[in-house]
Design a protein around this motif. Structure first.
Motif, short mmCIF file in Angstrom:
data_model
loop_
_atom_site.label_atom_id
_atom_site.label_comp_id
_atom_site.label_asym_id
_atom_site.label_seq_id
_atom_site.Cartn_x
_atom_site.Cartn_y
_atom_site.Cartn_z
N LEU A 132 1.04 -1.33 0.08
CA LEU A 132 0.05 0.08 -0.03
C LEU A 132 1.01 1.26 0.21
N ILE A 133 0.79 2.03 -0.72
CA ILE A 133 1.35 3.29 -0.96
C ILE A 133 0.50 4.47 -0.81
N ILE A 134 0.77 5.16 0.36
CA ILE A 134 -0.24 6.42 0.82
C ILE A 134 0.71 7.54 0.22
N ALA A 135 -0.21 8.61 -0.45
CA ALA A 135 0.43 9.73 -0.93
C ALA A 135 -0.06 11.00 -0.24
N SER A 136 0.64 11.36 0.51
CA SER A 136 -0.11 12.45 1.31
C SER A 136 1.00 13.82 1.03
N ASN A 137 0.36 15.19 1.35
CA ASN A 137 0.74 16.63 0.83
C ASN A 137 0.66 17.58 1.99
N LYS A 138 1.48 18.63 1.88
CA LYS A 138 1.07 19.55 2.79
C LYS A 138 -0.30 20.31 2.77
N PRO A 139 -0.61 20.83 3.98
CA PRO A 139 -1.94 21.14 4.15
C PRO A 139 -2.07 22.67 3.15
N SER A 168 -2.27 -2.94 -9.95
CA SER A 168 -2.33 -2.03 -9.01
C SER A 168 -3.84 -1.55 -8.96
N CYS A 169 -4.29 -0.63 -8.22
CA CYS A 169 -5.61 0.24 -7.85
C CYS A 169 -5.54 1.17 -7.08
N TYR A 170 -6.37 2.17 -7.66
CA TYR A 170 -6.46 3.56 -6.81
C TYR A 170 -7.36 3.21 -5.86
N ALA A 192 -2.43 3.99 -3.41
CA ALA A 192 -2.26 3.06 -4.30
C ALA A 192 -2.07 1.34 -3.71
N VAL A 193 -2.50 0.44 -4.13
CA VAL A 193 -2.20 -0.85 -3.89
C VAL A 193 -1.50 -1.59 -4.99
N ILE A 194 -0.56 -2.32 -4.67
CA ILE A 194 0.19 -3.05 -5.69
C ILE A 194 0.43 -4.31 -5.32
N GLY A 195 0.45 -5.41 -6.49
CA GLY A 195 1.01 -6.62 -6.27
C GLY A 195 0.88 -7.28 -7.37
N TYR A 196 1.17 -8.83 -7.42
CA TYR A 196 0.73 -9.64 -8.52
C TYR A 196 -0.59 -10.13 -8.70
N THR A 197 -1.18 -9.98 -9.94
CA THR A 197 -2.47 -10.40 -10.27
C THR A 197 -2.51 -11.55 -10.09
#
Length: 193
Positions: free
Chosen positions: A102-109, A136-138, A170-175
């Protein structure tokens, strides 16, 4: 004339069933490198990408998401928010589809381009995943629950600043198997000359 980028774009699918198999460290690093090379407003690059591979942490995060949706009140009529609230009450609910990463994308407020910048980066991740033979999936659930105190406390322990806006994941792995090719809607493009 062949176009490798367009071929990747056409081949990419949203994957929701993953093998129980770890993603190679070098592939994860390649995905994260692709993310940081995305365009950003004013070349700000104020994002943070937090990649989680630890199964216990992912399960804890899933439980916090499940709990968060028990009291969550959607702020608009987007059907996905209503559906996930219902699905979160079911046995076996897993917002990250049991993906190994699981990749979490965060950013400044208070940064107008936060969501756009992180979304561009995730598209880089998705296309790179496809090029590496990964699915992958959003996923939006962490964005929707970003103000849940228990979830925010846990994300802070993972190194995500409390003040950061959780933009997307994003979630990532082998299908397990290839996803079908979805039809494209007509009349969604216009050229004005």
């Amino acid at each position: 004339m062949p176009n490798n980028i367009l071929d990747l774009i056409r081949a990419r699918r949203s994957t929701r069933v993953f093998q129980d198999r770890a993603v190679l460290r070098q592939d994860l690093e390649t995905l994260l490198e692709a993310a940081v090379w995305a365009p950003s407003g004013g070349n700000n690059q104020s994002w943070l990408f937090t990649a989680i591979q630890n199964k216990d942490i992912l399960l804890k995060l899933n439980e916090l998401v499940r709990q968060g949706f028990q009291t969550y009140i959607p702020d608009d009529d987007y059907p996905g928010k209503q559906q996930v609230k219902i699905h979160s009450q079911r046995e076996g609910f897993n917002f990250y589809y049991h993906a190994p990463v699981l990749i979490i994308a965060s950013n400044k407020p208070n940064y107008e381009n936060a969501m756009a910048d992180c979304s561009l980066a995730l598209e880089n991740i998705f296309l790179t995943a496809e090029s590496l033979g990964l699915g992958s999936c959003y996923v939006n659930q962490l964005h929707w629950l970003q103000n849940d105190p228990g979830l925010r406390d846990f994300l802070f322990t993972l190194g995500i600043p409390r003040e950061h806006r959780i933009c997307n994941s994003a979630v990532i792995g082998y299908t397990v198997k290839p996803s079908p090719v979805p039809a494209r809607k007509e009349n969604t493009v216009r050229i004005v000359e």
